[in-house]
Motif scaffolding. Structure first.
Motif, short mmCIF file in Angstrom:
data_model
loop_
_atom_site.label_atom_id
_atom_site.label_comp_id
_atom_site.label_asym_id
_atom_site.label_seq_id
_atom_site.Cartn_x
_atom_site.Cartn_y
_atom_site.Cartn_z
N GLY A 145 0.83 -1.19 0.00
CA GLY A 145 0.00 0.00 0.00
C GLY A 145 0.87 1.25 0.00
N ASP A 146 0.40 2.27 0.70
CA ASP A 146 1.16 3.51 0.83
C ASP A 146 1.91 3.56 2.15
OD1 ASP A 146 0.17 4.45 -1.58
OD2 ASP A 146 -1.58 5.37 -0.63
N GLU A 147 1.81 2.48 2.94
CA GLU A 147 2.29 2.52 4.32
C GLU A 147 3.64 1.89 4.57
OE1 GLU A 147 -0.54 1.53 7.35
OE2 GLU A 147 -2.14 1.55 5.88
N GLY A 148 4.10 1.03 3.71
CA GLY A 148 5.34 0.35 4.02
C GLY A 148 5.71 -0.69 2.99
N ALA A 149 6.38 -1.73 3.47
CA ALA A 149 6.84 -2.80 2.61
C ALA A 149 6.45 -4.14 3.21
CB ALA A 149 8.35 -2.72 2.46
N ILE A 150 6.32 -5.12 2.33
CA ILE A 150 6.03 -6.47 2.77
C ILE A 150 7.17 -7.36 2.29
CG2 ILE A 150 4.59 -6.94 0.75
CD1 ILE A 150 2.89 -8.77 2.61
N ALA A 151 7.70 -8.14 3.21
CA ALA A 151 8.76 -9.09 2.89
C ALA A 151 8.19 -10.49 3.00
CB ALA A 151 9.93 -8.91 3.84
N VAL A 152 8.43 -11.29 1.98
CA VAL A 152 8.02 -12.69 1.99
C VAL A 152 9.30 -13.52 1.91
CG1 VAL A 152 6.70 -14.50 0.85
CG2 VAL A 152 5.82 -12.15 0.89
N ILE A 153 9.47 -14.37 2.89
CA ILE A 153 10.68 -15.19 3.00
C ILE A 153 10.27 -16.65 2.87
CG2 ILE A 153 12.55 -15.91 4.54
CD1 ILE A 153 11.58 -12.81 5.63
N GLN A 154 10.89 -17.34 1.94
CA GLN A 154 10.64 -18.76 1.75
C GLN A 154 11.95 -19.50 1.98
OE1 GLN A 154 7.96 -19.99 -1.41
NE2 GLN A 154 9.48 -21.49 -2.05
N ILE A 155 11.88 -20.53 2.83
CA ILE A 155 13.08 -21.28 3.20
C ILE A 155 12.89 -22.74 2.82
CG2 ILE A 155 14.58 -21.96 5.12
CD1 ILE A 155 13.56 -19.42 6.58
N LEU A 156 13.88 -23.26 2.08
CA LEU A 156 13.87 -24.67 1.71
C LEU A 156 14.83 -25.44 2.61
CD1 LEU A 156 13.92 -24.53 -2.20
CD2 LEU A 156 11.95 -24.74 -0.67
N LYS A 157 14.39 -26.61 3.06
CA LYS A 157 15.23 -27.49 3.87
C LYS A 157 16.38 -28.03 3.01
CE LYS A 157 11.34 -29.28 6.55
NZ LYS A 157 10.58 -30.50 6.87
N PRO A 158 17.39 -28.60 3.64
CA PRO A 158 18.48 -29.21 2.86
C PRO A 158 17.99 -30.29 1.88
CG PRO A 158 19.18 -28.91 5.11
CD PRO A 158 17.71 -28.57 5.07
N ASP A 159 16.87 -30.95 2.19
CA ASP A 159 16.34 -31.98 1.28
C ASP A 159 15.49 -31.38 0.16
OD1 ASP A 159 13.89 -31.32 2.45
OD2 ASP A 159 13.65 -33.24 3.48
N GLY A 160 15.36 -30.04 0.12
CA GLY A 160 14.61 -29.37 -0.93
C GLY A 160 13.15 -29.11 -0.61
N ASN A 161 12.64 -29.69 0.47
CA ASN A 161 11.25 -29.45 0.87
C ASN A 161 11.11 -28.09 1.55
OD1 ASN A 161 10.04 -31.91 -0.02
ND2 ASN A 161 11.02 -32.95 1.70
N LEU A 162 9.91 -27.54 1.51
CA LEU A 162 9.64 -26.25 2.12
C LEU A 162 9.74 -26.35 3.64
CD1 LEU A 162 8.74 -23.30 1.61
CD2 LEU A 162 6.39 -24.10 1.90
N ALA A 163 10.60 -25.54 4.23
CA ALA A 163 10.73 -25.49 5.69
C ALA A 163 9.78 -24.46 6.27
CB ALA A 163 12.17 -25.14 6.09
N GLY A 164 9.48 -23.41 5.51
CA GLY A 164 8.56 -22.39 6.00
C GLY A 164 8.49 -21.21 5.06
#
Length: 150
Positions: free
Chosen positions: A121-140
């Motif tokens: 919006g006009d208010e700030g920024a949004i950060a999206v962080i995606q982390i993959l585990k060492p095995d390639g699966n999504l950690a979060g």
């Protein structure tokens, strides 16, 4: 490794401990690690402009206990506190987050960390962080809104 669970509140822009009944909740995932990495102030570099005009380069006292000289925790997001919302500021925010979270790959906690930062919006920024585990699966996948950048 189990941590005391922290929670980031996008509305109030605060971090708080999470309770589990009368006890502190714990976190076996990465959310608390990400919150600590982004929410702890890394020291300013010698060429960084301090937002309040002082000579306080901040940093975290825990950095004194690292085994490797020059190792620091946290992010330099605090340097953006008085920045206007420009594409340059968003690029800095992404770079600060990537640098703050790089330890996850270095320490083999993750195979990859992806950070995107966009206007919110006009208010700030949004950060999206995606982390993959060492095995390639999504950690979060974690989303943080910073209104303070507005």
């Amino acid at each position: 490794m189990t941590d005391v669970r922290l929670s980031w509140n996008n509305e109030t822009q605060t971090v708080d401990l999470v309770m589990a009944g009368p006890d502190l909740a714990t976190d076996d995932g990465l959310e608390t690690a990400v919150i600590m990495s982004l929410g702890t102030d890394a020291p300013a570099g010698s060429d960084d402009k301090i937002p309040d005009g002082s000579d306080d380069g901040r940093g975290w006292w825990g950095d004194a206990f690292h085994d490797a000289a020059g190792d620091v925790d946290g992010s330099q997001y605090w340097l953006l506190s008085r920045e206007k919302l420009t594409s340059e500021a968003l690029l800095k925010a992404r770079n600060y987050a990537e640098k703050a979270l790089a330890w996850l790959v270095t320490d083999l906690v993750a195979s990859k960390v992806t950070v995107t930062v966009e206007l919110w919006g006009d208010e700030g920024a949004i950060a999206v962080i995606q982390i993959l585990k060492p095995d390639g699966n999504l950690a979060g996948k974690y989303t943080f809104i910073w209104k303070a950048m507005a």
